[in-house]
Design an enzyme around this catalytic site. Structure first.
Site, PDB file in Angstrom:
ATOM      1  N   GLY A  70       8.406 -88.901 -18.656  1.00 37.73           N
ATOM      2  CA  GLY A  70       7.086 -88.424 -19.036  1.00 37.73           C
ATOM      3  C   GLY A  70       6.937 -86.948 -18.705  1.00 37.73           C
ATOM      4  N   GLY A 117       9.157 -92.482 -18.563  1.00 36.79           N
ATOM      5  CA  GLY A 117       8.346 -92.719 -19.755  1.00 36.79           C
ATOM      6  C   GLY A 117       9.152 -93.084 -20.971  1.00 36.79           C
ATOM      7  CD  GLU A 140      10.285 -93.641 -12.415  1.00 42.67           C
ATOM      8  OE1 GLU A 140      10.249 -93.514 -13.655  1.00 42.67           O
ATOM      9  OE2 GLU A 140      11.106 -94.389 -11.835  1.00 42.67           O
ATOM     10  CG  ASP A 148       4.984 -94.998 -14.159  1.00 43.10           C
ATOM     11  OD1 ASP A 148       6.169 -94.641 -14.278  1.00 43.10           O
ATOM     12  OD2 ASP A 148       4.022 -94.313 -14.598  1.00 43.10           O
TER      13      ASP A 148
END
Length: 347
Positions: A70, A117, A140, A148
């Site tokens: 992301g 992402g 992450e 996530d």
């Protein structure tokens, strides 16, 4: 036929035969996912779900990456100014959940890096196709964040504790291990992607067509390491996992422990809890849980410190707060998973 769902040229859409084709088109940024791309893809899927002329969706990346993650630098800058907003993540998580429930074949052609992402817009679909160039990771915890975009659902369902290993280390795997774990559904050679894409646009039989192009890669992790992952990462507490690695004289165990010890202690505790919890939750429930965690991460310290050290001042050592696992209480981690007073994620 090109179709415009927005995205300012960062994501392209076209209808070819029976397929809607999505191309992530930010090669200079390794196809990092931004808010405009998320919104455009959500609009496309909503339209294509209702369009009987579109029987399947194909998503691919332009250049040498599928998507490296992301685009979070804007979130970082807003956070430094005290204006961090969860809006981008809310829309991203809604998209991840929509992909998971999409009723038509959703075929991700993954050639190159896929992380963060990028995983969210590919691995929740029905078909995940990796080439010899594909590299998967959820790194992450190394930037003070957590796996996530549905990582709690995806990683918790991998066999042999591979998901917990990936969550706590942030290490990368390639297509052989991804196929062995069921993370990827098919493997094809990169040189055949164009022919495969053409065939998928016209075929009556998606699975049969993929099988015609498929190759059978060997796992990259040897059997001994796979057994070690299953043994060390099976414990019911993070402390027990670390103690198990610490008590093993094998070089692999020492290297793995050293990798984990560099990660954010808060992120490690959250990632452990979310992967264990995710195994008992449906996708929508996982996204609700992750949105709770996300809001607490945006209000905390380590996310911004990790981005500073890894992405802004590349190569510097992050200064985590709390600095050690021993400083973290169960109540502190519980707070990351508590319901949001201002309202939960609406899916």
């Amino acid at each position: 036929m090109k179709v415009d769902f927005g995205g300012a040229g960062d994501i392209l859409f076209e209808q070819v035969g029976r397929a809607g084709i999505v191309t992530l088109s930010r090669p200079a940024s390794l196809n990092a996912i931004n808010h405009g791309m998320v919104s455009a893809l959500a609009r496309a899927l909503s339209a294509w779900e209702a369009d009987t002329a579109i029987e399947r969706v194909i998503i691919r990346g332009e250049g040498r990456a599928f998507s490296a993650g992301g685009d979070i630098l804007d979130v970082y800058r807003a956070g430094l100014e005290g204006e961090a907003s969860p809006d981008f993540f809310a829309d991203e998580y809604r998209l991840n959940a929509a992909i998971a429930r999409f009723p038509k074949p959703y075929i991700a052609l993954i050639d190159g890096i896929v992380m963060g992402g990028g995983v969210g817009v590919s691995f929740h679909g029905s078909h995940r196709v990796m080439t010899e160039n594909a590299v998967f990771a959820m790194p992450e915890v190394g930037i003070g964040f957590f796996p996530d975009v549905g990582g709690s659902h995806l990683l918790s369902r991998l066999p042999g504790e591979l998901g917990m290993y990936l969550a706590l280390t942030g290490n990368r795997i390639r297509r052989g291990d991804a196929c062995a774990a069921g993370l990827a559904t098919h493997s094809v050679d990169a040189g055949n992607l164009s022919a495969l894409t053409e065939a998928l646009c016209e075929t009556d039989n998606v699975d049969g067509t993929l099988s015609l192009f498929a190759v059978a890669p060997e796992p990259e992790l040897n059997e001994g390491i796979r057994h070690a992952i299953a043994r060390h990462f099976s414990f019911e507490s993070l402390t027990e996992i670390l103690d198990s690695l610490s008590g093993d004289q094998d070089d692999w165990a020492h290297q793995t422990l050293a990798t984990i010890e560099k990660r954010s202690p808060t992120s490690l505790c959250v990632a452990f809890r979310q992967v264990r919890a995710g195994a008992m939750l449906e996708m929508d429930e996982c996204m609700t849980m992750e949105f709770r965690i996300l809001n607490r991460m945006l209000a905390g310290h380590d996310f911004y410190e990790g981005i500073r050290a890894v992405l802004v001042e590349k190569g510097s050592t992050p200064r985590w707060q709390p600095e050690t696992l021993g400083e973290i209480s169960e109540e502190y981690i519980n707070s990351y998973f508590a319901p949001l007073p201002e309202g939960e994620l609406k899916l």
